[in-house]
Write an enzyme that holds these catalytic residues in place. Sequence first.
Site, PDB file in Angstrom:
ATOM      1  N   TYR A  55      -7.792   7.849   2.916  1.00 13.29           N
ATOM      2  CA  TYR A  55      -8.170   6.677   2.803  1.00 13.29           C
ATOM      3  C   TYR A  55      -8.096   5.768   4.237  1.00 13.29           C
ATOM      4  O   TYR A  55      -6.880   6.289   5.254  1.00 13.29           O
ATOM      5  CB  TYR A  55      -7.161   5.974   2.169  1.00 13.29           C
ATOM      6  CG  TYR A  55      -6.966   7.102   0.831  1.00 13.29           C
ATOM      7  CD1 TYR A  55      -8.525   6.901   0.377  1.00 13.29           C
ATOM      8  CD2 TYR A  55      -5.835   7.726  -0.250  1.00 13.29           C
ATOM      9  CE1 TYR A  55      -8.119   6.860  -1.250  1.00 13.29           C
ATOM     10  CE2 TYR A  55      -6.120   7.938  -1.174  1.00 13.29           C
ATOM     11  CZ  TYR A  55      -7.333   7.485  -1.832  1.00 13.29           C
ATOM     12  OH  TYR A  55      -6.781   7.841  -3.519  1.00 13.29           O
ATOM     13  N   CYS A 110      17.943  46.799  -9.114  1.00 12.69           N
ATOM     14  CA  CYS A 110      17.855  45.423  -9.713  1.00 12.69           C
ATOM     15  C   CYS A 110      19.392  44.627 -10.598  1.00 12.69           C
ATOM     16  O   CYS A 110      19.942  45.548 -10.746  1.00 12.69           O
ATOM     17  CB  CYS A 110      17.262  45.766 -11.393  1.00 12.69           C
ATOM     18  SG  CYS A 110      16.984  44.437 -12.876  1.00 12.69           S
ATOM     19  N   ASP A 116       1.693  10.066   3.632  1.00 15.20           N
ATOM     20  CA  ASP A 116       1.222  11.495   4.340  1.00 15.20           C
ATOM     21  C   ASP A 116       0.767  12.479   4.625  1.00 15.20           C
ATOM     22  O   ASP A 116       0.067  14.058   4.530  1.00 15.20           O
ATOM     23  CB  ASP A 116       2.506  12.635   3.933  1.00 15.20           C
ATOM     24  CG  ASP A 116       3.718  12.641   4.807  1.00 15.20           C
ATOM     25  OD1 ASP A 116       3.658  12.305   5.788  1.00 15.20           O
ATOM     26  OD2 ASP A 116       4.549  13.737   4.156  1.00 15.20           O
ATOM     27  N   LYS A 150      10.563   3.167   3.467  1.00 11.94           N
ATOM     28  CA  LYS A 150      10.576   4.527   3.205  1.00 11.94           C
ATOM     29  C   LYS A 150      11.177   4.933   1.694  1.00 11.94           C
ATOM     30  O   LYS A 150      12.135   4.559   1.584  1.00 11.94           O
ATOM     31  CB  LYS A 150      10.794   5.852   4.301  1.00 11.94           C
ATOM     32  CG  LYS A 150       9.942   5.208   5.374  1.00 11.94           C
ATOM     33  CD  LYS A 150       9.325   5.745   6.157  1.00 11.94           C
ATOM     34  CE  LYS A 150       9.426   7.371   5.670  1.00 11.94           C
ATOM     35  NZ  LYS A 150       8.767   7.317   8.057  1.00 11.94           N
ATOM     36  N   CYS A 185      11.001  44.792 -10.763  1.00 16.16           N
ATOM     37  CA  CYS A 185      12.239  45.557 -11.440  1.00 16.16           C
ATOM     38  C   CYS A 185      11.367  46.807 -11.937  1.00 16.16           C
ATOM     39  O   CYS A 185      10.603  46.303 -13.012  1.00 16.16           O
ATOM     40  CB  CYS A 185      13.622  45.108 -12.130  1.00 16.16           C
ATOM     41  SG  CYS A 185      13.762  45.883 -13.365  1.00 16.16           S
ATOM     42  N   LYS A 216       2.488   4.470   1.144  1.00 11.90           N
ATOM     43  CA  LYS A 216       2.739   4.950   2.359  1.00 11.90           C
ATOM     44  C   LYS A 216       1.683   6.687   2.510  1.00 11.90           C
ATOM     45  O   LYS A 216       2.576   7.419   2.031  1.00 11.90           O
ATOM     46  CB  LYS A 216       3.787   4.876   3.604  1.00 11.90           C
ATOM     47  CG  LYS A 216       3.493   5.390   5.154  1.00 11.90           C
ATOM     48  CD  LYS A 216       4.683   4.829   5.603  1.00 11.90           C
ATOM     49  CE  LYS A 216       4.845   5.484   7.033  1.00 11.90           C
ATOM     50  NZ  LYS A 216       4.585   6.166   7.908  1.00 11.90           N
ATOM     51  N   GLU A 273       1.037  -1.335   0.244  1.00 14.93           N
ATOM     52  CA  GLU A 273       0.295   0.135   0.114  1.00 14.93           C
ATOM     53  C   GLU A 273       0.999   1.303   0.283  1.00 14.93           C
ATOM     54  O   GLU A 273       2.414   1.245   0.652  1.00 14.93           O
ATOM     55  CB  GLU A 273      -0.355  -0.011   1.371  1.00 14.93           C
ATOM     56  CG  GLU A 273      -1.800  -0.953   1.583  1.00 14.93           C
ATOM     57  CD  GLU A 273      -2.231  -1.409   2.935  1.00 14.93           C
ATOM     58  OE1 GLU A 273      -1.905  -0.731   3.733  1.00 14.93           O
ATOM     59  OE2 GLU A 273      -2.826  -2.034   2.997  1.00 14.93           O
ATOM     60  N   CYS A 332      19.916  45.149 -14.290  1.00 11.55           N
ATOM     61  CA  CYS A 332      19.787  46.242 -14.834  1.00 11.55           C
ATOM     62  C   CYS A 332      20.154  47.479 -14.497  1.00 11.55           C
ATOM     63  O   CYS A 332      20.503  48.549 -15.037  1.00 11.55           O
ATOM     64  CB  CYS A 332      18.652  46.349 -16.806  1.00 11.55           C
ATOM     65  SG  CYS A 332      17.488  47.476 -15.121  1.00 11.55           S
ATOM     66  N   CYS A 368      15.204  46.421 -19.512  1.00 12.15           N
ATOM     67  CA  CYS A 368      15.870  45.125 -18.424  1.00 12.15           C
ATOM     68  C   CYS A 368      16.131  44.060 -18.599  1.00 12.15           C
ATOM     69  O   CYS A 368      15.244  43.609 -20.206  1.00 12.15           O
ATOM     70  CB  CYS A 368      15.798  44.810 -16.914  1.00 12.15           C
ATOM     71  SG  CYS A 368      15.601  43.756 -16.238  1.00 12.15           S
TER      72      CYS A 368
HETATM   73  S1  IVH Z   1      -0.857   0.829   9.075  1.00 17.58           S
HETATM   74  C1  IVH Z   1      -0.465  -1.131  13.217  1.00 17.58           C
HETATM   75  N1  IVH Z   1      -0.752   1.690   6.577  1.00 17.58           N
HETATM   76  O1  IVH Z   1       1.748   5.666   9.098  1.00 17.58           O
HETATM   77  C2  IVH Z   1      -0.723  -0.860  11.500  1.00 17.58           C
HETATM   78  N2  IVH Z   1      -0.540   3.328   7.866  1.00 17.58           N
HETATM   79  O2  IVH Z   1       4.693   5.423  10.348  1.00 17.58           O
HETATM   80  C3  IVH Z   1      -0.156   0.643  11.816  1.00 17.58           C
HETATM   81  N3  IVH Z   1       0.322   5.039   7.475  1.00 17.58           N
HETATM   82  O3  IVH Z   1       0.292   5.865  11.975  1.00 17.58           O
HETATM   83  C4  IVH Z   1      -0.994   1.704  11.009  1.00 17.58           C
HETATM   84  N4  IVH Z   1      -0.710   4.820   5.528  1.00 17.58           N
HETATM   85  O4  IVH Z   1      -0.105   6.793   9.876  1.00 17.58           O
HETATM   86  C5  IVH Z   1      -0.621   2.098   7.484  1.00 17.58           C
HETATM   87  N5  IVH Z   1      -1.127   2.280   4.324  1.00 17.58           N
HETATM   88  C6  IVH Z   1      -1.088   2.695   5.350  1.00 17.58           C
HETATM   89  C7  IVH Z   1      -0.068   3.968   5.929  1.00 17.58           C
HETATM   90  C8  IVH Z   1       0.077   3.738   7.372  1.00 17.58           C
HETATM   91  C9  IVH Z   1       0.050   5.665   6.187  1.00 17.58           C
HETATM   92  C10 IVH Z   1       1.137   5.751   8.622  1.00 17.58           C
HETATM   93  C11 IVH Z   1      -0.041   6.084   9.715  1.00 17.58           C
HETATM   94  C12 IVH Z   1       0.295   5.230  10.949  1.00 17.58           C
HETATM   95  C13 IVH Z   1       2.361   5.717  10.149  1.00 17.58           C
HETATM   96  C14 IVH Z   1       2.986   4.754  10.689  1.00 17.58           C
END
Ligand code: IVH
Length: 693
Positions: free
Chosen positions: A245, A430, A139, A336, A448, A137, A135, A433, A454
């Site tokens: 999500y 500037c 932010d 990461k 400017c 991750k 999945e 010029c 210029c």
């Molecule tokens: S699973 C027990 N899945 O990352 C598992 N976390 O560093 C708990 N996060 O607190 C989290 N995308 O805020 C999971 N596809 C994803 C995620 C995800 C983002 C975040 C989440 C978590 C943090 C952990």
Amino acid sequence: MSAPASSREAAERVKKLRAEIARHNYLYYVLDAPEIPDAEYDRLFRELQELEARHPKLVTPDSPTQRVGEAPLKKFGAVRHEVPMLSLVNAFTEQEVVDFDRRVRERLGLEVAPGILPPATLTRPCVSQVEYSAEPKLDGLAVSLLYQHGRFTQGATRGDGETGEDVTQNLRTIKAIPLHLYGKGYPEILEVRGEVYLSKQVFNELNRQALARGEKPFANPRNAAAGSLRQLDPKITASRPLAFYAYGLGKVQGGVMPDKHSAILAQLRDWSVPVAREQKVVQGVQGCLDYYRDMSARRARLPYDIDGVVYKVNRLDHQEQLGYISRAPRWALAHKFPAQEELTGVLDIEAQVGRTGALTPVARLKPVFVGGVTVSNATLHNQNEIDRLDVRVGDSVIVRRAGDVIPEIVSVVRERRPPRTRPYHLPRQCPVCGADVVRAEGEVVARCSGGLYCPAQRIQAILHFASRRAMDIEGLGDKLVEQLVTQKLIETPADLYTLTLEQLAGLERMGEKSAANVYGAIQKSKKTTLARFLFALGIREVGEATAQTLARHFGDLDAVMEADEATLQNVPDVGPIVAAHIAAFFRQRHNREVIQRLREAGVTWPGVQRTPAARLPLAGKTFVLTGTLEHMTRDEAKEKLQALGAKVSGSVSAKTSCVVVGRDPGSKLDKARELGVEVLDETALHKLLRGAD
Ligand code: IVH
């Protein structure tokens, strides 16, 4: 739809509308495949709102109309997470992912411990591969959503994992979060966990607005999402289009869920809870690494920010067998992307001059590897941003590069500031010029004022000078101007008039005939009007209409050039900002020189009758033009009307005095009739223009 008469009919209609809206929400937020246009959705929504207003007894807390409405809180309540909200173990290298997968297989008894057999390699076909859910991750920030009998009753932030903040009323404003689960078969108690985030588009827009107001922008989408969700007034949260999500579950009671993580996510989707489309089932460690590479490549194009990917053992019985270590599951790993923030030093700060004369301060950095590339420059946007950060040459700073975003300085590490540094100010002249830099009061951007001279603004200035509504030099397009400037044949608009036919004919892709045409157009443009000439100079904030008012008010160019800011402000529609730009422009010696050379080259205009704007025949009247005119263009008509003191607007309203209608008029004619506004055809317009002369 006619209004239902009885309250029973109303109740039925309300039920039907909610079901329909729920289905469209599902199509839009979960499947990303809407069936109806927004306007149609809005119509259903409004009908529901109206019915509920007439029958308040029918309003329920999970009605789609009930997203905002609660009063601001004094503080957030606390929510205890019965099932703790855990974090993830991070990996930064492929080797760490390989190790994770090996540990998983060992613990599950799928792999014999090393030493007994030769160590496993990536290439060896493996009969005992683990299936993972891979999945993105996201932010943003983790939240938990509690559904009781399908109804969203409580939402909380992660907090310290044991206790979070009750942000229910803010989460209710997020349209992607269903207030009631869709369909059937959900457990009595279902706690959905996932991430609240901002799309890149919304994040950039919020920051653009903040910068335009001279305010502090958000450092990253996560901060922006957290700041927006943790607002005591839900109306503020509602004004920031957050998204959501789901990626897992918390407490479940009174129902059965599938026995694979991927199937749980699919089930959540069916209940209208959005899950990232990029989620995918992969086989073994190679599947994980392929997914990582694929997502790295797609990252910049994704509509949301991600800082890595997450792998989760797909079978729940395997997850249970693997268990937890301190506060993280042994069955999941966050892989990461390279850090997007790094520490480095500011070697220098320079001001760059853009094509429009805007000065942008740029920090020259000690090269640093961040977000997968080496960064040696970061934009500082404007003086306000520099003041906010208080960045100085010699400082240590945190640099951020997120996806396709230009590198930025997030903050200064004050503790590391060397002695004797000085605050940075944009130059007063500037750097390209030497003309004065002007920052009009209330404006964020410094510019400017050497517009005609210029070198940084050269191509833009010449193109504007030659454009149709300015000096109207036909055939002098951007390719040609670029060639002329790069071959150093011209530097300022005045040089256009010294170009010879041979010079033009000698250019790339220029036939004799077109050279002659351009040459002719240049000569022809010498006869112009004062208003066109003033507009052609490209003075900041001086559009066609202002140029005309200036011409009429002062009568000749020298008077405009000598006017000080106070005198300029006597001109109708000229306020302090416009006056400052005009005065600064004519103060520049180089600009005056270019104007002098233009006059010497033979650019002339007939004398202008000075008329105070208020005494012009069409003063105070607003015209709208629609359709095609036979004997003049719309621009010409506009100019003529303006010259007689009329305002020309793009849309018909009650304030419109008259609509001029050409061939094939649009809806503006209908609007005029509707409002009873006077309508003129082209013949009547000509008569008006002649009669008024
Ligand atoms: S699973 C027990 N899945 O990352 C598992 N976390 O560093 C708990 N996060 O607190 C989290 N995308 O805020 C999971 N596809 C994803 C995620 C995800 C983002 C975040 C989440 C978590 C943090 C952990």
